[in-house]
Scaffold this motif. Structure first.
Motif, PDB file in Angstrom:
ATOM      1  N   PHE A  67      88.665 -38.434 -36.645  1.00  0.00           N
ATOM      2  CA  PHE A  67      89.379 -38.024 -37.682  1.00  0.00           C
ATOM      3  C   PHE A  67      88.371 -38.061 -39.115  1.00  0.00           C
ATOM      4  CE2 PHE A  67      93.154 -38.376 -35.315  1.00  0.00           C
ATOM      5  CZ  PHE A  67      94.148 -37.675 -35.977  1.00  0.00           C
ATOM      6  N   ALA A  68      88.440 -37.163 -39.877  1.00  0.00           N
ATOM      7  CA  ALA A  68      87.698 -37.366 -41.230  1.00  0.00           C
ATOM      8  C   ALA A  68      89.046 -37.183 -42.176  1.00  0.00           C
ATOM      9  CB  ALA A  68      86.760 -36.246 -41.390  1.00  0.00           C
ATOM     10  N   LEU A  69      89.035 -38.031 -43.328  1.00  0.00           N
ATOM     11  CA  LEU A  69      89.920 -37.920 -44.444  1.00  0.00           C
ATOM     12  C   LEU A  69      89.033 -37.910 -45.732  1.00  0.00           C
ATOM     13  CD1 LEU A  69      91.969 -40.928 -43.010  1.00  0.00           C
ATOM     14  CD2 LEU A  69      92.382 -38.462 -42.757  1.00  0.00           C
ATOM     15  N   ALA A 113      95.883 -41.556 -42.902  1.00  0.00           N
ATOM     16  CA  ALA A 113      96.022 -40.536 -41.980  1.00  0.00           C
ATOM     17  C   ALA A 113      97.476 -39.760 -41.564  1.00  0.00           C
ATOM     18  CB  ALA A 113      95.269 -40.650 -40.613  1.00  0.00           C
ATOM     19  N   ASP A 114      98.334 -40.781 -41.538  1.00  0.00           N
ATOM     20  CA  ASP A 114      99.738 -40.279 -41.546  1.00  0.00           C
ATOM     21  C   ASP A 114     100.551 -39.835 -42.456  1.00  0.00           C
ATOM     22  OD1 ASP A 114      99.527 -41.514 -38.784  1.00  0.00           O
ATOM     23  OD2 ASP A 114     100.504 -43.417 -39.404  1.00  0.00           O
ATOM     24  N   ALA A 141      93.399 -51.699 -30.644  1.00  0.00           N
ATOM     25  CA  ALA A 141      93.742 -50.971 -29.216  1.00  0.00           C
ATOM     26  C   ALA A 141      94.666 -49.851 -29.677  1.00  0.00           C
ATOM     27  CB  ALA A 141      93.800 -51.729 -28.146  1.00  0.00           C
ATOM     28  N   ALA A 142      94.806 -49.326 -30.689  1.00  0.00           N
ATOM     29  CA  ALA A 142      95.893 -48.253 -30.888  1.00  0.00           C
ATOM     30  C   ALA A 142      95.265 -47.036 -31.233  1.00  0.00           C
ATOM     31  CB  ALA A 142      96.576 -48.752 -32.229  1.00  0.00           C
ATOM     32  N   THR A 143      96.255 -45.979 -31.200  1.00  0.00           N
ATOM     33  CA  THR A 143      95.799 -44.534 -31.345  1.00  0.00           C
ATOM     34  C   THR A 143      95.784 -44.330 -32.761  1.00  0.00           C
ATOM     35  OG1 THR A 143      96.773 -43.861 -29.249  1.00  0.00           O
ATOM     36  CG2 THR A 143      96.275 -42.278 -30.884  1.00  0.00           C
ATOM     37  N   PHE A 144      94.553 -43.820 -33.268  1.00  0.00           N
ATOM     38  CA  PHE A 144      94.238 -43.471 -34.560  1.00  0.00           C
ATOM     39  C   PHE A 144      94.921 -41.899 -35.155  1.00  0.00           C
ATOM     40  CE2 PHE A 144      92.559 -44.592 -38.702  1.00  0.00           C
ATOM     41  CZ  PHE A 144      92.275 -43.226 -39.301  1.00  0.00           C
ATOM     42  N   GLY A 145      95.695 -42.342 -36.258  1.00  0.00           N
ATOM     43  CA  GLY A 145      96.335 -40.908 -36.830  1.00  0.00           C
ATOM     44  C   GLY A 145      97.647 -40.300 -36.029  1.00  0.00           C
ATOM     45  N   PRO A 146      97.994 -39.307 -36.592  1.00  0.00           N
ATOM     46  CA  PRO A 146      99.197 -39.034 -35.914  1.00  0.00           C
ATOM     47  C   PRO A 146      99.187 -38.055 -34.689  1.00  0.00           C
ATOM     48  CG  PRO A 146      98.529 -37.419 -37.818  1.00  0.00           C
ATOM     49  CD  PRO A 146      97.326 -38.585 -37.945  1.00  0.00           C
ATOM     50  N   VAL A 147      99.456 -38.856 -33.605  1.00  0.00           N
ATOM     51  CA  VAL A 147      99.543 -38.157 -32.419  1.00  0.00           C
ATOM     52  C   VAL A 147      98.231 -37.516 -31.804  1.00  0.00           C
ATOM     53  CG1 VAL A 147     100.868 -36.763 -30.703  1.00  0.00           C
ATOM     54  CG2 VAL A 147     102.007 -37.495 -32.946  1.00  0.00           C
TER      55      VAL A 147
END
Length: 285
Positions: free
Chosen positions: A224-226, A103-104, A211-217
């Motif tokens: 998200f869908a990738l 995602a990043d 426990a982190a945020t997924f994807g860029p900001v």
């Protein structure tokens, strides 16, 4: 059963024994095409293996104690149960790590939303159209049709299965049942994509490992869908250690396991075919 392993290039040379090891990933070459006229000299293209060194620089572990009293008096094998749970948690953390890296590094597709500015995904027809748009973006950038993948969270497929969309209807797909392997949603391809599901892609506390945020900001409440091609990202992983050691501070055994892995983006914008990773799509919940 990891989604990350199903959507990435896992063909590597070398042995993974510990954290910091390196392996060789062979990247598929890009072949040039030239025009030909009668009697023209044919100039063959020199190929290089373009081996890429992938460093195993990521890792996750689990560790728990089994007290002697519990082990002695319980009819339940706590060690086996906890080890199985630890393996599942390692798989989810691995998927989260790799999917977040994708995602990043993905290029947001036009009209497919951006982090903090989610598009609507409230009907099955809307989501089916988004998958078609992903396919068009890859087609325009000459991404091969074979080995394309699409990954989305459970909420995405919940809406896609609703009555207003016939895309997942057995009467349309011609299948009454599908085995769920490595998160694969259906045996049939949809708009050229093999569909996968992962709960590691939900922004917020519900689906994220570590426990982190997924994807860029990303904004909490979005999903998200990738989409991409299997040759875009390389991964290599192994369970480096699983061991039982005696706890020096209590009468208990410590069971611990270490999973080590590496991941690298092989094809980005302008590399052979562009858009191997496309469209970071934020769907509102």
């Amino acid at each position: 059963a990891s989604v990350a392993e199903a959507i990435t290039n896992t063909d590597y040379a070398g042995e993974i024994e510990n954290f910091g090891d390196t392996v060789k990933i062979i990247k598929e070459p890009t072949i040039s095409v030239s025009s030909y006229t009668r009697g023209a000299t044919v100039n063959p293209q020199d190929l290089t293996d373009a081996e890429i060194t992938l460093t195993v620089d990521q890792g996750n572990y689990f560790a728990f104690k089994v007290d002697d009293i519990e082990e002695r008096q319980s009819h339940v094998n706590f060690e086996a149960l906890a080890t199985s749970s630890g393996a599942y948690a390692l798989k989810k953390a691995y998927d989260y790590n790799v999917l977040k890296a994708i995602a990043d590094n993905a290029t947001a597709g036009s009209g497919l939303g951006s982090a903090g500015s989610a598009i609507s995904g409230n009907t099955g027809d809307e989501l089916a159209n988004y998958i078609a748009k992903f396919a068009r973006l890859l087609d325009e950038q000459d991404v091969p049709e074979e080995n394309r993948w699409f990954v989305a969270p459970p909420q995405f497929y919940e809406v896609l299965r609703q009555a207003d969309s016939k895309l997942m209807d057995a009467s349309v797909t011609g299948e009454s049942m599908s085995p769920l392997m490595n998160g694969q949603v259906t045996n049939r391809k949809i708009h050229g994509f093999t569909l996968y599901q992962s709960n590691a892609m939900v922004v917020g506390s519900l689906g994220t490992a570590a426990a982190a945020t997924f994807g860029p900001v990303a904004t909490s409440g979005e999903s998200f869908a990738l989409a991409g091609h299997m040759s875009a990202v390389a991964t290599a992983s192994a369970i480096a250690k699983t061991e039982v050691v005696r706890d020096p501070n209590s009468f208990a055994d410590i069971v611990r396991g270490l999973h080590v892995f590496g991941r690298k983006v092989l094809r980005g914008s302008g590399d052979g075919f562009t858009g191997a990773l496309v469209g970071v799509t934020d769907l509102d919940s």
